[in-house]
Design a protein around this motif. Structure first.
Motif, PDB file in Angstrom:
ATOM      1  N   VAL A 257       3.566   5.047   7.508  1.00  0.00           N
ATOM      2  CA  VAL A 257       3.837   4.622   6.193  1.00  0.00           C
ATOM      3  C   VAL A 257       4.660   3.499   6.135  1.00  0.00           C
ATOM      4  CG1 VAL A 257       4.853   5.420   4.015  1.00  0.00           C
ATOM      5  CG2 VAL A 257       3.636   7.128   5.434  1.00  0.00           C
TER       6      VAL A 257
ATOM      7  N   SER B 215       0.873  -1.242   0.039  1.00  0.00           N
ATOM      8  CA  SER B 215      -0.019  -0.222  -0.132  1.00  0.00           C
ATOM      9  C   SER B 215       0.729   1.275   0.028  1.00  0.00           C
ATOM     10  CB  SER B 215      -1.095  -0.235   1.235  1.00  0.00           C
ATOM     11  OG  SER B 215      -0.232  -0.056   2.373  1.00  0.00           O
ATOM     12  N   ALA B 216       2.269   1.178   0.341  1.00  0.00           N
ATOM     13  CA  ALA B 216       2.996   2.241   0.332  1.00  0.00           C
ATOM     14  C   ALA B 216       3.903   2.468  -0.799  1.00  0.00           C
ATOM     15  CB  ALA B 216       3.893   2.312   1.794  1.00  0.00           C
ATOM     16  N   GLU B 217       3.847   1.377  -1.821  1.00  0.00           N
ATOM     17  CA  GLU B 217       4.842   1.547  -2.867  1.00  0.00           C
ATOM     18  C   GLU B 217       4.800   2.672  -3.547  1.00  0.00           C
ATOM     19  OE1 GLU B 217       5.817  -1.491  -6.694  1.00  0.00           O
ATOM     20  OE2 GLU B 217       4.266  -1.808  -5.171  1.00  0.00           O
ATOM     21  N   TYR B 218       3.893   3.538  -3.590  1.00  0.00           N
ATOM     22  CA  TYR B 218       3.917   4.678  -4.408  1.00  0.00           C
ATOM     23  C   TYR B 218       3.547   5.810  -3.776  1.00  0.00           C
ATOM     24  CZ  TYR B 218       3.325   1.065  -8.065  1.00  0.00           C
ATOM     25  OH  TYR B 218       3.481  -0.096  -9.179  1.00  0.00           O
ATOM     26  N   HIS B 219       4.009   5.755  -2.515  1.00  0.00           N
ATOM     27  CA  HIS B 219       3.664   6.868  -1.496  1.00  0.00           C
ATOM     28  C   HIS B 219       4.903   7.815  -1.721  1.00  0.00           C
ATOM     29  CE1 HIS B 219       4.302   9.245   1.996  1.00  0.00           C
ATOM     30  NE2 HIS B 219       2.984   8.939   2.473  1.00  0.00           N
ATOM     31  N   PRO B 220       4.791   9.204  -1.845  1.00  0.00           N
ATOM     32  CA  PRO B 220       6.012   9.999  -2.566  1.00  0.00           C
ATOM     33  C   PRO B 220       7.214   9.795  -1.538  1.00  0.00           C
ATOM     34  CG  PRO B 220       4.096  11.301  -2.245  1.00  0.00           C
ATOM     35  CD  PRO B 220       3.557   9.952  -1.883  1.00  0.00           C
ATOM     36  N   GLU B 221       6.937   9.632  -0.181  1.00  0.00           N
ATOM     37  CA  GLU B 221       8.140   9.609   0.541  1.00  0.00           C
ATOM     38  C   GLU B 221       8.910   8.081   0.345  1.00  0.00           C
ATOM     39  OE1 GLU B 221       7.836  12.432   4.493  1.00  0.00           O
ATOM     40  OE2 GLU B 221       6.185  10.893   4.226  1.00  0.00           O
ATOM     41  N   VAL B 222       8.116   7.334   0.210  1.00  0.00           N
ATOM     42  CA  VAL B 222       8.682   5.861  -0.188  1.00  0.00           C
ATOM     43  C   VAL B 222       9.177   5.833  -1.288  1.00  0.00           C
ATOM     44  CG1 VAL B 222       8.151   3.286  -0.153  1.00  0.00           C
ATOM     45  CG2 VAL B 222       7.018   4.739   1.551  1.00  0.00           C
TER      46      VAL B 222
ATOM     47  N   ASP C  66       0.258  -6.013   2.610  1.00  0.00           N
ATOM     48  CA  ASP C  66       0.246  -5.346   3.974  1.00  0.00           C
ATOM     49  C   ASP C  66       0.230  -6.247   5.041  1.00  0.00           C
ATOM     50  OD1 ASP C  66       0.131  -2.984   2.026  1.00  0.00           O
ATOM     51  OD2 ASP C  66      -1.709  -2.525   2.994  1.00  0.00           O
TER      52      ASP C  66
END
Length: 261
Positions: free
Chosen positions: A96, A57-64, A83
């Motif tokens: 995150v 779920s975090a693969e495309y989070h900007p910080e990640v 997840d």
């Protein structure tokens, strides 16, 4: 990026053991950094991880994405987990989903102590140990020696409480504090409710070491007798004593005050 979807995957099993067992972390000399803040702090201080692990779920989070780009540029192996599998590794709630697997730095234990330091004698609460590390780093102290029986400095709870301070410190675990004190070229101060001198009467204008003890029992008698001096933190409220992490912060920043006055 490699995707792992089976709980029977050998690498995933290795991650889970490291996440849940202090003995496995100690034997492997490895630990997990959990959450964006710790991960970013480690990378900013030049830590090169063995693995970067992200939740799907975090693969495309900007910080990640920025973390993954940085890791992949350094040829760090990146792993994506469903997840449910990721959350079995992480102790951060509502964060995150990103972890780093790193090697615990190996710091030589024996060397004459010539700079300010903290000597931790069997403080068992991870929150206290982490807070002490954070205050020490904020006060410009560089070296920390932890006696056997102290909460593991690189455990997930201590890492979270220290908020990145680990990467500013040289931390020696399972240290023989008696030998550290014997070899010290700087004075070693311990706090004691029986001390005749207050903290504010001590000369802290030069490097010194702080000897901090167990939450209930304080510093052991043998080590206390080896300290250069004992100091009292005066207080006016009707309490018996300060929490050890609070007492440490008072001492560290009185040292800062005297050295910057």
């Amino acid at each position: 990026m490699k995707h792992i979807t089976s709980r029977d995957n050998a690498l995933y099993k290795e991650f889970k053991q490291l996440a849940t067992s202090s003995s496995v972390r100690r034997k492997a000399g490895q630990t997990l950094l959990d959450g964006v803040h710790l991960v970013q702090s480690a990378l900013e201080h030049g830590v090169v991880p063995l693995y970067c692990i992200v939740a799907q779920s975090a693969e495309y989070h900007p910080e990640v994405v920025a973390i993954l780009d940085r890791c992949e540029a350094a040829f760090v192996k990146c792993i994506c987990l469903p997840d449910a599998m990721y959350h079995a590794l992480s102790q951060v709630e509502n964060g995150v989903g990103v972890l780093l697997l790193i090697e615990i730095p190996a710091i030589p234990a024996r060397a004459p102590l010539t700079v300010s330091a903290v000597l931790v004698d069997q403080i068992q609460d991870p929150g206290n140990v982490g807070s002490i590390l954070r205050s020490a780093a904020a006060a410009g102290i560089k070296k920390v020696f932890c006696a056997p029986g102290t909460a593991s400095a690189w455990s997930p709870k201590v890492l979270r409480a220290a908020m990145g301070a680990h990467f500013l410190l040289d931390i020696v675990e399972n240290a023989d504090l008696a030998l550290v004190i014997e070899d010290s070229a700087v004075p070693v101060f311990a706090t004691s409710s029986y001390a005749q001198k207050t903290l504010y009467q001590a000369d802290l204008s030069k490097p010194c070491a702080w000897l901090l003890g167990h939450e209930g029992q304080g510093v052991g008698e043998v080590l206390l007798a080896m300290a250069s001096d004992t100091v009292l933190i005066p207080h006016v409220g009707q309490v018996e004593s300060l929490n050890v992490a609070a007492a440490a912060a008072v001492c560290f920043f009185e040292q800062v005050r005297q050295q910057t006055a």
